[in-house]
Design an enzyme around this catalytic site. Structure first.
Site, mmCIF file in Angstrom:
data_model
loop_
_atom_site.group_PDB
_atom_site.id
_atom_site.type_symbol
_atom_site.label_atom_id
_atom_site.label_comp_id
_atom_site.label_asym_id
_atom_site.label_seq_id
_atom_site.Cartn_x
_atom_site.Cartn_y
_atom_site.Cartn_z
ATOM 1 N N GLN A 1 38.021 76.109 47.678
ATOM 2 C CA GLN A 1 36.703 75.885 47.082
ATOM 3 C C GLN A 1 36.125 77.254 46.700
ATOM 4 O OE1 GLN A 1 35.351 73.093 46.179
ATOM 5 N NE2 GLN A 1 36.754 71.623 47.128
ATOM 6 N N ASP B 1 38.351 68.327 52.580
ATOM 7 C CA ASP B 1 37.571 69.520 52.233
ATOM 8 C C ASP B 1 36.135 69.149 51.918
ATOM 9 O OD1 ASP B 1 38.204 68.073 49.948
ATOM 10 O OD2 ASP B 1 38.012 69.829 48.665
ATOM 11 N N HIS C 1 48.378 53.388 25.571
ATOM 12 C CA HIS C 1 48.426 54.449 24.562
ATOM 13 C C HIS C 1 47.934 55.792 25.111
ATOM 14 C CE1 HIS C 1 48.114 56.771 20.960
ATOM 15 N NE2 HIS C 1 46.880 57.056 21.310
ATOM 16 N N CYS D 1 54.316 54.595 21.278
ATOM 17 C CA CYS D 1 54.064 53.742 22.441
ATOM 18 C C CYS D 1 54.038 52.270 22.045
ATOM 19 C CB CYS D 1 52.766 54.139 23.142
ATOM 20 S SG CYS D 1 51.279 53.420 22.427
ATOM 21 N N CYS E 1 52.546 58.218 17.200
ATOM 22 C CA CYS E 1 52.843 57.788 18.573
ATOM 23 C C CYS E 1 53.841 56.626 18.552
ATOM 24 C CB CYS E 1 51.555 57.365 19.273
ATOM 25 S SG CYS E 1 51.805 56.736 20.941
ATOM 26 N N CYS F 1 51.123 51.318 19.757
ATOM 27 C CA CYS F 1 51.218 51.831 18.382
ATOM 28 C C CYS F 1 52.371 51.185 17.618
ATOM 29 C CB CYS F 1 51.351 53.348 18.394
ATOM 30 S SG CYS F 1 49.805 54.158 18.905
ATOM 31 N N ASP G 1 44.386 61.575 47.612
ATOM 32 C CA ASP G 1 43.366 62.581 47.908
ATOM 33 C C ASP G 1 42.872 62.331 49.331
ATOM 34 O OD1 ASP G 1 41.746 60.378 47.767
ATOM 35 O OD2 ASP G 1 40.555 61.070 46.079
ATOM 36 N N ASP H 1 45.123 65.816 37.726
ATOM 37 C CA ASP H 1 44.831 64.376 37.756
ATOM 38 C C ASP H 1 43.464 64.164 37.150
ATOM 39 O OD1 ASP H 1 43.210 65.255 40.263
ATOM 40 O OD2 ASP H 1 42.588 63.191 39.873
ATOM 41 N N GLY I 1 39.710 61.738 50.388
ATOM 42 C CA GLY I 1 38.472 60.986 50.543
ATOM 43 C C GLY I 1 37.258 61.895 50.539
ATOM 44 N N GLY I 2 37.480 63.207 50.670
ATOM 45 C CA GLY I 2 36.377 64.166 50.731
ATOM 46 C C GLY I 2 35.472 64.072 49.516
ATOM 47 N N PHE I 3 36.061 64.188 48.343
ATOM 48 C CA PHE I 3 35.258 64.197 47.116
ATOM 49 C C PHE I 3 34.405 62.936 47.005
ATOM 50 C CE2 PHE I 3 34.660 63.386 42.557
ATOM 51 C CZ PHE I 3 34.017 64.552 42.195
#
Lengths: 372, 372
Positions: free
Chosen positions: B191, B148, B337, B308, B306, B311, B94, B268, B96-98
């Site tokens: 935005q 942004d 998991h 995994c 599951c 599990c 990303d 994400d 870094g804005g957020f």
């Protein structure tokens, strides 16, 4: 059927070092062996296969902790400790003795046993020889330990003598109450503090019980190392050659070499895993602390001579970054490395004993590693 | 050479859901895709191969955090972020804005950029479009994001309009300063807050920059989900069909289904990894909290459907024990998991879109999972 057999494969010609093999219901253990500690049914920060991959044939787990949480019944219902924690190799449980004695003001010792308060919620409990064995029978480890009294250091001779004699009486009660002799081997524990004559007395009384293995307790409790080695010499001399010998709570490279040299077959210690979580790593060139600023731009492996997962894939700069950022992966990688380092060192010792070059390997190791 | 190509494989006939494939210098990414978050160059509590094994083609890492620690130069010297963290698949960073906007009183926005104080040591810094791209060029992710301004919610329309127009001006500066166009694809971010006309304006101004991909920012910031879906509808409509679309910061099962249904290709969120560390697990029958007393003697797998690692090998009783004992293995297993669960859900969505049965799969999934 015997829960445990011990084969003595090779005796070093110049020292008391010996190469052996234990056979348990969960596989062989090549000795001299180091046992990583999985206090609460997990070797901290490790998946169990990673502990096996690091080279462990056996781990130690703590009866005191498992008794309090999740409780022996939960582990038993889950199919025993091996299945509960997904570890299919051998396990040794301690008796809980050392932990309850370490509670200080929270515990009280009588001939019956030790009453204490939980460090988790303050609830009242009692561990006795019978109770410790009952819990260990429920947990189902391959090797279980007698409930002993480990005195603090320093201690008055009279107290040490009383404690070792109580330990001998407790050992008989442990042996009587042990139910699973065909799947779990009971080891006795010698005490005697830093008094050679008491060490001899305790060794003789313990060996009298005729058990599958013997542990030396009450060492590495704050005494000078030379004193520990002296007590080790005295104790080991009293032990039958055909039975495995376990030195409890010892795990630094120098103590492991000195113990092996004195005829010890098994060791356990939280040291390699605990210091890993504090950023401290064993390396072939000595110990380092990864948080040190000099590693900030060091893109070499943690230990160039190590082939572990952490050393193969990550730089010191990355490991330092993880430590500074308080990321779990820091503990995961350093624990992987420290266990691999120590377990490979033990494997090298075994090979060296087979080739009758134990002392040469010791010299080579410390030539690079330096004094502890 | 283009850093990124996007192939649209299949368009659902009844919804805007689409099945695609991104090609990057570090492999393919099958879309719709969920990107696990590795804030500080590590997906918390996971070895990178375990993240890949869970099904991730790409992860997200945070420029703000890496800029502050260990610093972009360290990562660059280490050979870039992929090599530094031992992750050979694709990475998105990303801008870094957020993060800097979330610092509140610790930051100040000007046309030049954002000056702020580090949350680690209070030191003064400036992130601008040029600086963010410079840092992201040094980190070397396959996809990098424009710098942004993400406004908080709720916000006045006049402020939202000023912020999106500044974001459009910053986008031009990002594009101009981006050096590695042949190895790193720059995505623009739209935005517009919760105002449909501003969302349309921002989408048009962003698409004008003609970039390899577009992100929708400023959603999932506290607004009702219906409002988020409405803004998503409005924004997605403005986007070219042949470019990937990324909805930032979204990762709950219901939002992922709703996003995919509206034509989103990438997502994400820290949700699956963060809640795992708090003992919360996704399961096919809905979310559970492993610390709940009813799991104390539950020896079944976390999610019987599951496959995994967690599990396959551990019981709910063991996982609850680990959580209560504050063992790292708790976070390690629950993260494994949750990521597997979410990434398998995305894989099922892709298969469903291919078979033109996206809505049927959605109905089946929530029939068992229940409403969020």
């Amino acid at each position: 059927m015997q829960a445990l057999t011990f084969e003595l494969i090779k005796q070093d010609t110049r020292t008391n070092a010996r190469r052996g093999r234990l056979s348990t219901p969960h596989g062989f253990i090549d000795t001299p062996a180091f046992m990583p500690v999985g206090t609460a049914a997990t070797v901290k920060a490790m998946r169990p296969e990673q502990v096996a991959e690091a080279g462990a044939d056996i781990i130690l787990s703590n009866t005191y902790h498992l008794y309090l949480r999740p409780g022996a019944e939960v582990v038993r219902e889950a199919g025993g400790l091996h299945r509960f924690m997904n570890w299919n190799r051998a396990i040794l449980t301690d008796s809980g003795g050392f932990q309850v004695f370490s509670l200080g003001d929270l515990r009280k010792i009588t001939e019956e046993g030790v009453s204490f308060r939980s460090h988790i919620d303050g609830s009242a409990h009692m561990l006795s020889p019978e109770k410790s064995i009952e819990v260990q029978n429920a947990l189902g480890a391959d090797i279980i330990m007698a409930f002993d009294e480990c005195v603090s250091y320093p201690a008055e001779k009279a107290y040490v003598k009383a404690a070792l004699e109580r330990t001998a009486r407790w050992l008989k009660r442990c042996k009587t109450s042990h139910k699973n002799t065909d799947t779990q081997a009971l080891f006795g524990i010698m005490q005697g503090g830093m008094y050679a004559d008491l060490r001899i007395q305790s060794a003789r009384e313990t060996v009298e019980a005729d058990l599958p293995g013997y542990a030396i307790g009450g060492l590495s409790v704050g005494e000078p190392k030379t004193q520990m080695y002296e007590m080790l010499d005295v104790s080991a001399e009293q032990l039958p050659k055909q039975k495995p010998r376990y030195l409890m709570g010892v795990g630094s490279p120098d103590c492991l070499f000195e113990g092996v040299e004195r005829g010890i077959d098994m060791f356990d210690c939280v040291l390699p895993t605990r210091v890993a979580r504090n950023g401290r790593a064993f390396t072939s060139q000595g110990n380092i602390n990864i948080k040190n600023a000099r590693f900030a731009r060091d893109y070499a492996a943690l230990d160039p001579e190590c082939g572990c997962y952490a050393c193969r894939n990550y730089s010191r700069a990355y490991l330092r970054h993880l430590y500074k950022a308080e990321e779990m992966l820091s503990s995961m990688l350093l624990t992987t490395h420290n266990l691999t380092f120590l377990l490979h060192m033990m494997a090298h010792m075994r090979t060296a004993i087979e080739a009758d070059r134990f002392l040469e390997y010791k010299r080579e190791f410390f030539g690079k590693y330096g004094a502890e």
